[in-house]
Design an enzyme around this catalytic site. Structure first.
Site, PDB file in Angstrom:
ATOM      1  N   CYS A   1       0.831  -1.210   0.000  1.00 25.60           N
ATOM      2  CA  CYS A   1       0.000   0.000   0.000  1.00 25.60           C
ATOM      3  C   CYS A   1       0.870   1.268   0.000  1.00 25.60           C
ATOM      4  O   CYS A   1       1.553   1.555   0.984  1.00 25.60           O
ATOM      5  CB  CYS A   1      -0.912  -0.049   1.232  1.00 25.60           C
ATOM      6  SG  CYS A   1      -1.746   1.487   1.624  1.00 25.60           S
TER       7      CYS A   1
ATOM      8  N   CYS B   1       0.088   3.797   2.729  1.00 28.82           N
ATOM      9  CA  CYS B   1       0.534   3.244   4.015  1.00 28.82           C
ATOM     10  C   CYS B   1       2.028   3.524   4.210  1.00 28.82           C
ATOM     11  O   CYS B   1       2.471   3.872   5.309  1.00 28.82           O
ATOM     12  CB  CYS B   1       0.295   1.736   4.073  1.00 28.82           C
ATOM     13  SG  CYS B   1      -1.438   1.254   3.926  1.00 28.82           S
TER      14      CYS B   1
END
Length: 105
Positions: A29, A32
């Site tokens: 991600c 993230c």
């Protein structure tokens, strides 16, 4: 306090006392990965007031499902085991601190 990794087995215990920010994330991600240094800075600034834990949603489906995590990063702020706030998506440091500081004290 260093940011620690949690899993399905210890999540409830790790978020049951005090103010805890739980970051639901995954290695693939992009947002993230952008959150990681922000969380490190927040951890260093609020280490006496806040504990930060990270839960990899790829390895811990049960907890992610329990909390209805549909997109990542999703962060839950727990106060003594109860959800006090939910933050979805990349969040700049100042905005994240504002949200957390509403619950400090």
């Amino acid at each position: 306090m260093a940011i620690s990794q949690v899993n399905d087995a210890n999540f409830a215990d790790e978020t049951s006392k005090g103010l805890v920010l739980a970051d639901f994330w995954a290695t693939w991600c992009g947002p993230c990965k952008m959150m990681a240094p922000v969380l490190e800075e927040v951890d260093s600034e609020l280490k006496d007031k806040l504990k930060i834990v990270k839960l990899d949603v790829e390895e811990n489906h049960a907890t992610a499902s329990k909390f209805g995590v549909m997109s990542i990063p999703t962060m839950f702020l727990f106060k003594d085991g109860e959800i006090a706030d939910k933050i979805v998506g990349f969040t700049p440091k100042e905005a994240l601190l504002d949200r957390i500081n509403e619950h400090v004290g």
